[in-house]
Scaffold this motif. Sequence first.
Motif, PDB file in Angstrom:
ATOM      1  N   SER A 104       0.876  -1.288  -0.065  1.00 53.40           N
ATOM      2  CA  SER A 104      -0.067   0.039   0.042  1.00 53.40           C
ATOM      3  C   SER A 104       0.631   1.219   0.113  1.00 53.40           C
ATOM      4  O   SER A 104       0.371   2.301  -0.424  1.00 53.40           O
ATOM      5  N   TYR A 130      -1.527   8.168  -6.641  1.00 56.31           N
ATOM      6  CA  TYR A 130      -2.428   6.904  -6.652  1.00 56.31           C
ATOM      7  C   TYR A 130      -1.290   6.012  -6.178  1.00 56.31           C
ATOM      8  O   TYR A 130      -0.096   5.894  -6.449  1.00 56.31           O
ATOM      9  N   HIS A 131      -1.948   5.082  -5.292  1.00 52.95           N
ATOM     10  CA  HIS A 131      -1.227   4.177  -4.544  1.00 52.95           C
ATOM     11  C   HIS A 131      -1.781   2.485  -5.006  1.00 52.95           C
ATOM     12  O   HIS A 131      -2.883   2.604  -5.529  1.00 52.95           O
ATOM     13  N   PRO A 166       1.919   9.674  -9.451  1.00 49.79           N
ATOM     14  CA  PRO A 166       1.663  10.476  -8.402  1.00 49.79           C
ATOM     15  C   PRO A 166       0.029  10.713  -8.130  1.00 49.79           C
ATOM     16  O   PRO A 166      -0.598  10.618  -8.981  1.00 49.79           O
ATOM     17  N   SER A 214       3.781   3.807  -4.475  1.00 44.10           N
ATOM     18  CA  SER A 214       2.803   4.862  -5.431  1.00 44.10           C
ATOM     19  C   SER A 214       3.390   5.069  -7.059  1.00 44.10           C
ATOM     20  O   SER A 214       4.371   5.740  -7.104  1.00 44.10           O
TER      21      SER A 214
END
Length: 686
Positions: free
Chosen positions: A566, A574-575, A572, A569
């Motif tokens: 988690s 968004y993970h 940028p 990323s």
Amino acid sequence: MKATVFSAIALMFAGATSAYAAEPAKAISASAPSVLLSGIDSKHNDISVKAQDDFYRHVNGTWLKNEKIPDDRSSSGAFMDLREATIPHLRTLIEGLAKQHAKSGSDAQKIADMYASFMDTAKIEALGLTPLESDFAKVAALSDKKQIPAFIAYLNFISVGAPFDIAIHQDNKDSTKYVLDVGQSGLGLPDRDYYLNNEDAKLKDARAKYLKHIEKMLAMAGDKDAAKNATDILALETELAKAQWTKVELRDPVKAYNKIALKQLDALTPGFDWNAYLSTLGVQNKLDSLMVSQPSYLTGFNTILQNTPLDVWKAYFKWHLLSATASQLPKAFDEEHFAFYSTTLQGTPSQELRWKRGVRLADASLGESLGKLYVEKHFPAQNKAKMEKLVSNLLLAYKQSIDTLDWMSPETKKEAQGKLATFMPKIGYPNKWRDYSALKISKGDTVGNLRNARKFASQVELNKLGKPIDREEWGMTPQTVNAYYNPEMNEIVFPAAILQAPFFDAKADDAVNYGGIGAVIGHEISHGFDDQGAQYDGKGNLRDWWTKEDHEKFAVKTAALVKQYSAFSPLPGYHVNGELTLGENIADNSGLAIAYKAYKLSLGGKPAPVIAGLTGDQRFFMGFAQVWRGKMRDATMIVRLKTDPHSPGEIRANGTLRNMPGFYESYGVKEGDKMYLAPQERVSIW
């Protein structure tokens, strides 16, 4: 109609670890030949990037710098390159069939005519929307919402979007029987987040453009109220999205096991005519119960059905009929469909050449028949024999690993060994090929051919009800560049087309094959023991065979893995969703660890050769990293992060290696290096 659900290596893949003798880290030689005897493609390496800081770029950095994603693709990389390389092979086979003037009704005739019909653009333009008139007439004839259940059944049968869909698969708690499973569906956008997320500007923009796309398509089809109908359709799909389960919720097989007697369905969906629905499918006398994967969704849909005017439902149905066949319609519809679904949603500038699309259509329609020709031409017998040996070694390594686990009780280990002993490997191609004699294909009617192919595939599935389980069946064709594990069959399947470099090279040193296809094999075996697969026993039944203490220890390890992933990323803002990708991340980590152990076993106590200055261990890890070589457009990345249970390729490589003790030893990774994780933070499961 949905396909049986199983865990695949890719949309795009997958460890107990042991201490192994350390080997000194050596830099990749800048003067090495382009392709090493080991199977490592050194021209893609970037030796300016330290292996200890970013191993993925150390192995693939030059490729990443120089590769331009082709205009007709949303992504590029090892998987896509193999898939692209397979298409010309299939085209040659198809065009060879066309020259044979095959007998009417033969598979050769059907494949050739399916392709030829799609390539006959003049005929497609001349026909216009005529091929859809009978379906549009069915929509126009709906005069009462009581007729909708039967019509949804028809849409399910021809594989057109509807509020719910069905799949035929083994009963999760009685794997000797087939069941009909009803599940949520009916959205035109990739995921419920595209409808419900009001914070993400890109998702909001996609939603606005989807509205315009619906309006334009309907207007082109002669709808004088296209703007109003488009607004109503988007509002209806938004209500369906609100009722749907999230992708993470869908991963829970226990929560999704809801077997309901037909006589009890009215309590779940009051007033919905299930008899009409099942009669339309022709299965009303074949079952006394069915599976409902998401009961709350079905209840929610039923309320939406009652509260939504009939005219809105008719507009919705017409839209999905149009969208599902747009690629086989005249150029204006085809291009508008591509402009939204490929350019807007995926960032892809240009359509594939039409012949490639024609090959894909023929492949999707008569895949096993085409696959039989493919393996005869492109899959040597020695490849299958070498793969069988690899699989055997991976299973042996897994068996030994289970015995050495420090977190699993003897009682659960016994069950795990029992399950492992019943794994069924399938390699290359099926022993029994699909019979396409009931499929009707004629030259000059690409929409009709597509509809017939979808009906045929649906009927194959429905015919399973009440019959013994077919354990010879494959869920992928031999020409598919992928692999999968099916928990209900407890089988691991490796189609012929993935058994090529960089995954598998029969002429290469074993190290790269164990790092490539060996990790794929290990990944698929590991799916039998990931957070989902571990809930099934060796017979394919959903059964808790773990002790309470084992569950608790496993949960601690998986929670750590969720936290690790988690944090990644890849874009940028968004993970990675660590919960959504958990099963695949477990399989990636476990599969690589087991493949590493199997590689060590394959050496039989002898030292691995040093090739081009690289030790066996180093080639193993490089072989793993190079199969994840890839890049994708930003829009595609967003779709994947929202919908794909797999992590992006870079993370599948680096994220996995950071948990591998053997990687640290092989490359001398130490505290301060960017690939370094403190020992207590590393996750080792199988």
